[in-house]
Design an enzyme around this catalytic site. Structure first.
Site, PDB file in Angstrom:
ATOM      1  N   CYS A  36      34.977  28.175  34.495  1.00  0.00           N
ATOM      2  CA  CYS A  36      35.490  28.549  33.174  1.00  0.00           C
ATOM      3  C   CYS A  36      36.462  29.710  33.283  1.00  0.00           C
ATOM      4  CB  CYS A  36      34.363  28.987  32.260  1.00  0.00           C
ATOM      5  SG  CYS A  36      33.443  27.602  31.656  1.00  0.00           S
ATOM      6  N   CYS A 110      36.429  34.341  24.634  1.00  0.00           N
ATOM      7  CA  CYS A 110      36.177  35.323  25.687  1.00  0.00           C
ATOM      8  C   CYS A 110      35.202  36.386  25.209  1.00  0.00           C
ATOM      9  CB  CYS A 110      37.466  35.998  26.130  1.00  0.00           C
ATOM     10  SG  CYS A 110      38.648  34.851  26.816  1.00  0.00           S
TER      11      CYS A 110
END
Lengths: 130, 393
Positions: A36, A110
């Site tokens: 990721c 994030c």
């Protein structure tokens, strides 16, 4: 590319304050994975305040990730340091993003990492305590 | 120190080019289609420039069709051939490592009912000629293969590819936007039917490019209006742009010097920074391209720290793309997502100096160390690679 980060995001990215490790940490949380593109490790030391409530006495982080991942994880650490565990658990990724003056929509995910990271560390502490 | 190592994105317009262009803004501003002297002066510059550019690839001047740039050239080639040859077939072959200006029109054509085959590439980025031969059928009308790849720099053997296409009676197009003037191209000897190139990658102005269309190739016009450009592309000719483009073609390319610096940069990074991997082929690569994956760091963070130190590069990291997908080229050569994340592309130019490369390596070492020190992911630590952990909103 030109991703629009706020000045605050860039400032924290350039000068993060909470990176490092705590030896003999009371709780450690690891979230994310390399595929990721971000991994975060959170170390916490738990103490007590005058009222006898458990607080995050110290926190250190390590982050592998982009500008947003680094800035949000450091800001999160800044926000929960000194807070009671109860207060800390109320904190969300949105609070972190707000503190940074917002994140580009594409980078909002994030900030999830930082929320998950410190929650994992607190959970780890509570598990160890039992 | 300011170091521009993103010449694959665009280049500085050279002083010589600026000087050549200016009179065509200030003095000779006529429309090349006009009959008066102003028009004649523009027309003269247009044809002189066309000749210079045609010579560079051994084409005839009338085979050069000026466009607004690489993307338009690619679109014209793909769509123009597809629409112009519907009677023959509806199948297009391209590769998995093309520029979006090829992939985009191919996807549109697919939605309209055309068939598109995307050739695989090996770990260095080369297509397999056997696969190409196998995929060509009597319905195939076009094969389009990028010459020098814009991300990993791999240079395909287009002569061999074109030979196969010629034998099978299929048009061959190549996107030479990155390779034009860097690799030797002879469209006649190499049997190339169509070729895209752009000015701003070679120190010319932006907004000008060309599509070489071999005489006799059946192509449908995409932009209608006047009968400009051999009736293949309407629009008043961008004379300053075309003059600048031709001037850029005539510049001393300094290819040997660029290549030497490229290899010096690769050598120093490989020697002085651990856990790095050169992406693309080591030898058959664009003279100005260095693409390296730095393990355990993320490209966007690396790019921003380099930017703070005055160094401009680009990255194939998913975190820097609007789709959050890693570069399709890096995925096609088999890079794991985690290695694509740490990829940085350095693209040099004739203006790049050894001092700039030395400074870049020095700062790069610091930044990679800084980010690796901050990272919990290190050599020997394996994280379970599962997708989409925290990507839900």
């Amino acid at each position: 590319m030109a991703i629009d980060y706020t000045k605050k995001v860039m400032r924290v990215f350039r000068n993060p304050k909470h990176f490092g490790e705590i030896k003999n940490a009371d709780g450690v949380g690891v979230v994310g994975n390399p595929a990721c593109g971000d991994i975060m490790k959170v170390f916490i030391k738990v103490g007590k305040n005058k009222k006898g409530e458990e607080i995050i006495k110290d926190i250190k982080i390590k982050t592998f990730g982009c500008v947003a991942a680094i800035a949000t994880s450091d800001t999160m650490a800044d926000m929960i340091k000194g807070k009671t565990l109860k207060e800390a658990m109320k904190l969300t990724n949105k609070d972190v993003a707000k503190k940074l003056g917002g994140l580009p929509p594409i980078k909002m995910h994030c900030s999830n990492l930082s929320e998950e990271g410190f929650r994992a560390a607190i959970k780890d502490y509570e598990k160890k305590k039992k | 120190m300011k170091v521009y190592l993103d010449n694959g994105a665009t280049t500085k317009v050279s002083d010589e080019v600026v000087r050549a262009i200016l009179p065509y803004y200030k003095k000779h501003y006529g429309n090349a289609s006009s009959l008066h002297d102003f028009g004649a002066k523009a027309k003269e510059a247009l044809e002189k420039s066309r000749k210079i550019i045609a010579q560079e690839i051994n084409a005839d001047p009338e085979e050069i069709v000026f466009t607004s740039g690489g993307s338009e050239s690619d679109n014209l080639a793909i769509k123009g051939i597809a629409y112009g040859n519907k009677k023959k077939g509806n199948h297009i072959i391209t590769t998995k490592i093309e520029h979006p200006a090829i992939l985009g029109p191919c996807k549109e054509l697919f939605l309209e009912g055309f068939k598109v085959t995307y050739l695989d590439v090996d770990k260095n980025g080369f297509i397999k000629l056997n696969q190409l031969k196998k995929e060509i059928s009597d319905k195939t009308i076009l094969v389009s293969v990028i010459h020098g790849n814009n991300e990993i720099g791999t240079v395909q053997d287009i002569e061999k590819i074109a030979k196969i296409c010629k034998k099978k009676g299929v048009y061959f197009h190549t996107d030479a936007v990155q390779s034009f003037t860097k690799e030797k191209i002879d469209v006649k000897k190499m049997n190339i039917d169509l070729l895209s190139a752009s000015s701003h990658k070679i120190h010319g102005p932006k907004g000008i490019g060309f599509l070489y269309i071999r005489k006799g190739v059946n192509i449908k016009k995409m932009l209608y209006g006047g009968r400009h450009e051999n009736d293949k592309r309407a629009g008043t000719e961008n004379i300053p742009g075309i003059v600048g483009f031709a001037k850029a073609v005539q510049l001393d390319k300094k290819l040997k010097q660029i290549k030497k610096l490229r290899d010096y940069l690769i050598k120093r990074i490989e020697k002085e920074i651990s856990d790095v991997k050169l992406n693309g082929d080591r030898n058959k690569r664009l003279v100005n391209n260095v693409n390296i994956s730095f393990k355990y760091v993320e490209g966007e963070a690396l790019l921003m720290h380099l930017n703070d130190r005055g160094i401009a590069v680009s990255t194939g990291s998913a975190c820097s793309s609007q789709s959050l997908e890693p570069s399709h080229v890096l995925v096609a050569i088999g890079l794991k997502h985690e290695d694509a994340h740490g990829s940085i592309r350095f693209t040099l130019s004739r203006y790049t100096t050894k001092q700039e490369i030395d400074y870049t390596v020095r700062e790069l070492k610091k930044v990679v160390k800084l980010l690796r020190d901050m990272s919990p992911w290190k050599k020997g630590i394996n994280y379970e690679a599962k997708e989409g952990d925290h990507h839900g909103y």
